[in-house]
Structure formats: structure tokens, C-alpha cells
Design a protein around this motif. Structure first.
Motif, PDB file in Angstrom:
ATOM      1  N   ILE A 197       0.844  -1.206   0.000  1.00  0.00           N
ATOM      2  CA  ILE A 197       0.000   0.000   0.000  1.00  0.00           C
ATOM      3  C   ILE A 197       0.877   1.254   0.000  1.00  0.00           C
ATOM      4  CG2 ILE A 197      -1.628   1.381   1.356  1.00  0.00           C
ATOM      5  CD1 ILE A 197      -2.766  -1.311   2.420  1.00  0.00           C
ATOM      6  N   LEU A 198       1.826   1.322   0.932  1.00  0.00           N
ATOM      7  CA  LEU A 198       2.675   2.511   1.049  1.00  0.00           C
ATOM      8  C   LEU A 198       3.526   2.722  -0.192  1.00  0.00           C
ATOM      9  CD1 LEU A 198       3.790   2.220   4.786  1.00  0.00           C
ATOM     10  CD2 LEU A 198       2.133   3.817   3.807  1.00  0.00           C
ATOM     11  N   ASP A 199       4.010   1.633  -0.788  1.00  0.00           N
ATOM     12  CA  ASP A 199       4.814   1.733  -2.003  1.00  0.00           C
ATOM     13  C   ASP A 199       3.971   2.226  -3.176  1.00  0.00           C
ATOM     14  OD1 ASP A 199       7.145   1.408  -3.584  1.00  0.00           O
ATOM     15  OD2 ASP A 199       6.461  -0.564  -4.248  1.00  0.00           O
ATOM     16  N   THR A 200       2.722   1.758  -3.253  1.00  0.00           N
ATOM     17  CA  THR A 200       1.854   2.118  -4.378  1.00  0.00           C
ATOM     18  C   THR A 200       1.349   3.554  -4.285  1.00  0.00           C
ATOM     19  OG1 THR A 200       1.137  -0.193  -4.565  1.00  0.00           O
ATOM     20  CG2 THR A 200      -0.211   1.462  -5.677  1.00  0.00           C
ATOM     21  N   ILE A 201       0.902   3.975  -3.101  1.00  0.00           N
ATOM     22  CA  ILE A 201       0.372   5.345  -2.982  1.00  0.00           C
ATOM     23  C   ILE A 201       1.501   6.366  -2.989  1.00  0.00           C
ATOM     24  CG2 ILE A 201      -1.728   4.585  -1.806  1.00  0.00           C
ATOM     25  CD1 ILE A 201      -0.541   5.674   0.815  1.00  0.00           C
ATOM     26  N   ASN A 202       2.677   5.959  -2.491  1.00  0.00           N
ATOM     27  CA  ASN A 202       3.895   6.772  -2.549  1.00  0.00           C
ATOM     28  C   ASN A 202       3.754   8.152  -1.912  1.00  0.00           C
ATOM     29  OD1 ASN A 202       6.621   7.030  -3.205  1.00  0.00           O
ATOM     30  ND2 ASN A 202       6.150   8.080  -5.122  1.00  0.00           N
ATOM     31  N   ILE A 203       2.928   8.262  -0.885  1.00  0.00           N
ATOM     32  CA  ILE A 203       2.838   9.498  -0.110  1.00  0.00           C
ATOM     33  C   ILE A 203       2.654   9.121   1.360  1.00  0.00           C
ATOM     34  CG2 ILE A 203       1.862  10.916  -1.972  1.00  0.00           C
ATOM     35  CD1 ILE A 203      -0.839  10.656  -0.575  1.00  0.00           C
ATOM     36  N   PRO A 204       3.081   9.986   2.274  1.00  0.00           N
ATOM     37  CA  PRO A 204       2.887   9.691   3.693  1.00  0.00           C
ATOM     38  C   PRO A 204       1.404   9.609   4.038  1.00  0.00           C
ATOM     39  CG  PRO A 204       4.471  11.469   3.379  1.00  0.00           C
ATOM     40  CD  PRO A 204       3.813  11.231   2.048  1.00  0.00           C
ATOM     41  N   ILE A 205       1.101   8.789   5.038  1.00  0.00           N
ATOM     42  CA  ILE A 205      -0.283   8.625   5.492  1.00  0.00           C
ATOM     43  C   ILE A 205      -0.247   8.391   6.997  1.00  0.00           C
ATOM     44  CG2 ILE A 205      -0.297   6.129   5.090  1.00  0.00           C
ATOM     45  CD1 ILE A 205      -3.221   6.440   4.104  1.00  0.00           C
TER      46      ILE A 205
ATOM     47  N   ASP B   4      -5.029   5.985   9.786  1.00  0.00           N
ATOM     48  CA  ASP B   4      -5.711   5.800   8.502  1.00  0.00           C
ATOM     49  C   ASP B   4      -5.271   4.507   7.835  1.00  0.00           C
ATOM     50  OD1 ASP B   4      -7.370   7.998   8.521  1.00  0.00           O
ATOM     51  OD2 ASP B   4      -6.054   9.271   7.329  1.00  0.00           O
ATOM     52  N   LEU B   5      -3.987   4.208   7.893  1.00  0.00           N
ATOM     53  CA  LEU B   5      -3.461   2.990   7.285  1.00  0.00           C
ATOM     54  C   LEU B   5      -4.076   1.746   7.921  1.00  0.00           C
ATOM     55  CD1 LEU B   5      -1.496   1.638   5.323  1.00  0.00           C
ATOM     56  CD2 LEU B   5       0.283   1.869   7.071  1.00  0.00           C
ATOM     57  N   ILE B   6      -4.142   1.739   9.249  1.00  0.00           N
ATOM     58  CA  ILE B   6      -4.743   0.605   9.962  1.00  0.00           C
ATOM     59  C   ILE B   6      -6.223   0.493   9.617  1.00  0.00           C
ATOM     60  CG2 ILE B   6      -5.345  -0.293  12.246  1.00  0.00           C
ATOM     61  CD1 ILE B   6      -2.670   0.962  13.241  1.00  0.00           C
ATOM     62  N   ASP B   7      -6.928   1.635   9.622  1.00  0.00           N
ATOM     63  CA  ASP B   7      -8.365   1.629   9.330  1.00  0.00           C
ATOM     64  C   ASP B   7      -8.656   1.130   7.916  1.00  0.00           C
ATOM     65  OD1 ASP B   7      -8.914   2.584  11.843  1.00  0.00           O
ATOM     66  OD2 ASP B   7      -9.328   4.636  11.203  1.00  0.00           O
ATOM     67  N   ILE B   8      -7.838   1.533   6.948  1.00  0.00           N
ATOM     68  CA  ILE B   8      -8.036   1.116   5.556  1.00  0.00           C
ATOM     69  C   ILE B   8      -8.063  -0.402   5.455  1.00  0.00           C
ATOM     70  CG2 ILE B   8      -6.828   0.956   3.327  1.00  0.00           C
ATOM     71  CD1 ILE B   8      -5.898   3.917   3.954  1.00  0.00           C
TER      72      ILE B   8
ATOM     73  N   SER C  17       0.062  -4.758  15.045  1.00  0.00           N
ATOM     74  CA  SER C  17       1.262  -5.518  15.379  1.00  0.00           C
ATOM     75  C   SER C  17       2.220  -5.593  14.195  1.00  0.00           C
ATOM     76  CB  SER C  17       0.865  -6.924  15.838  1.00  0.00           C
ATOM     77  OG  SER C  17       1.996  -7.706  16.097  1.00  0.00           O
ATOM     78  N   ALA C  18       1.677  -5.853  13.011  1.00  0.00           N
ATOM     79  CA  ALA C  18       2.506  -5.949  11.804  1.00  0.00           C
ATOM     80  C   ALA C  18       3.170  -4.615  11.495  1.00  0.00           C
ATOM     81  CB  ALA C  18       1.660  -6.416  10.617  1.00  0.00           C
ATOM     82  N   LEU C  19       2.427  -3.522  11.663  1.00  0.00           N
ATOM     83  CA  LEU C  19       2.989  -2.193  11.398  1.00  0.00           C
ATOM     84  C   LEU C  19       4.108  -1.876  12.383  1.00  0.00           C
ATOM     85  CD1 LEU C  19       3.025   0.441   9.837  1.00  0.00           C
ATOM     86  CD2 LEU C  19       1.138   1.258  11.293  1.00  0.00           C
ATOM     87  N   ALA C  20       3.900  -2.198  13.655  1.00  0.00           N
ATOM     88  CA  ALA C  20       4.935  -1.966  14.667  1.00  0.00           C
ATOM     89  C   ALA C  20       6.206  -2.752  14.324  1.00  0.00           C
ATOM     90  CB  ALA C  20       4.420  -2.366  16.043  1.00  0.00           C
ATOM     91  N   GLU C  21       6.034  -3.976  13.840  1.00  0.00           N
ATOM     92  CA  GLU C  21       7.182  -4.807  13.461  1.00  0.00           C
ATOM     93  C   GLU C  21       7.902  -4.221  12.250  1.00  0.00           C
ATOM     94  OE1 GLU C  21       9.757  -8.178  13.828  1.00  0.00           O
ATOM     95  OE2 GLU C  21       8.359  -7.211  15.211  1.00  0.00           O
ATOM     96  N   LEU C  22       7.145  -3.704  11.280  1.00  0.00           N
ATOM     97  CA  LEU C  22       7.752  -3.089  10.094  1.00  0.00           C
ATOM     98  C   LEU C  22       8.565  -1.855  10.471  1.00  0.00           C
ATOM     99  CD1 LEU C  22       4.774  -3.367   7.584  1.00  0.00           C
ATOM    100  CD2 LEU C  22       6.939  -4.622   7.450  1.00  0.00           C
TER     101      LEU C  22
END
Length: 198
Positions: A28-36, A40-44, A58-63
Motif C-alpha cells: 500500500i505505502l509503495d503504491t500510494i507513494n505518499i505519507p499517510i 488511517d493505514l490501519i483503518d483502511i 502488530s505488523a505495522l509496529a514490526e515493520l
């Protein structure tokens, strides 16, 4: 990131493994290529039944820990992908189904448009002295303010309903107010007809 995620709230075809969820976040982040924003990312992902809220968090924290994703504003919790995260997306996103990727990216672009709309056309709800609420609405065309309007309502439910209805189509609300203000009967009928049929 190898254990199984909870199944609650995940639609059929959604992701139940935190490794896959991490890949989706990078994609998602690579495709949209803008900060978010992180929220919002979790909700999406969660609101579209693609993965469980807690596992996405949890996955986002690990990333972030692995430097695949980084904060660009810790106060606002805005995130963006890093070169390492782009590599994850490039090398592993083929493991995800096209339907999951399309749904996620489509929802991300919709959320970005919503945030842009809210930024350009702010609605501010403030509690009045005593009882009631003021709803202050602004319509902007990207260059200038076209309308500034303040409404008084009795309850927070009414205030939030105004906010919701306004954001469903700010241009149409502006057109309806303008046509009423100038007293053009045909313009009023047209504006209301278009609003009702949307």
C-alpha cells in the motif's frame, strides 16, 4: 511475524497471517507513494475486512522496528515506506491476491481524497456557552475561500450529521446555499434536484 493472526473481523479472502499483513502494508505505502497517518493505514485494512485490527497494528509496529516503514512525524504518527520496505513490496507482493491488493489500494486512495477534502473544506464543531453547538463550515476551491458559514444546533448528533452530509458533497451544498442566497428560482430547483438524486 510468522504466527497466525486472529480471524475476527476478517472477510473471506482476507489475511490471517501477520507476515502477509506486513507485505500488504508495504505494498500500500509503495503504491500510494505518499505519507499517510498510522491510524488511517490501519483503518483502511481493518475496515475493509482485509485483516484484524490488532494484527495490523502488530505488523505495522514490526515493520517500523525492522525499518521497512518509518515515522516522518511522530507527533502526528504519519508513516512512509523506506527503501527496505519497497524491496519487500517488490519481492513479496506477488504472494498476495490481486483482489486484496486492489481493494486495499483503492481504499487508500479514497481515504487520501477524503483527507484532502477535509483539509481544504474544514468543518469545526465547537460547544456553545450553555447548551448547543456551533458548526463552522468553509468551502475552498484550492485557491480561495468561496463560503464561510456558521450554524447553531442543539445537539452534538446534529452537528456531526451536518459534518457528515457536508463532506458527502461540499460543492453541492455550496451550490444550494448560493442559489438560495441569490434568489434564482431555477438555480435553486436545479441545485436541490441534483442533491436529491445523488
Amino acid at each position: 511475524m510468522e504466527y497466525n493472526a486472529f480471524w475476527a473481523g476478517v472477510d473471506p479472502g482476507g489475511l490471517r497471517n501477520t507476515g502477509d499483513i506486513g507485505i500488504l502494508i508495504c505494498y500500500i505505502l509503495d503504491t500510494i507513494n505518499i505519507p499517510i497517518s498510522q491510524s488511517d493505514l490501519i483503518d483502511i485494512i481493518q475496515e475493509n475486512g482485509l485483516a484484524n485490527y490488532f494484527e495490523v497494528s502488530s505488523a505495522l509496529a514490526e515493520l517500523i522496528k525492522l525499518n521497512n516503514v518509518k515515522y516522518i512525524d511522530k507527533k502526528e504518527k504519519t508513516v512512509e515506506i523506506t527503501p527496505d520496505g519497497t524491496m519487500v513490496s517488490d519481492q513479496l507482493s506477488s504472494e498476495l491476491t490481486e483482489s486484496v491488493k486492489e481493494k486495499a489500494v483503492s481504499a487508500a486512495f479514497e481515504r487520501i481524497e477524503e483527507r484532502k477534502l477535509e483539509k481544504e473544506n474544514p468543518v469545526v464543531i465547537t460547544k456553545a456557552d450553555g447548551q448547543g453547538y456551533y458548526v463552522n463550515i468553509r468551502v475552498n476551491d484550492g485557491k480561495r475561500d468561496l463560503m464561510s458559514l456558521s450554524l447553531f444546533v442543539s445537539t452534538s448528533a446534529e452537528a456531526n450529521m451536518i459534518r457528515k452530509n457536508f463532506y458527502s458533497n461540499p460543492e453541492q451544498i455550496y451550490s444550494m446555499v448560493l442559489s438560495s442566497a441569490v434568489g434564482d428560482e431555477n438555480m435553486i430547483k436545479k441545485a436541490f434536484k441534483e442533491y436529491i438524486h445523488e
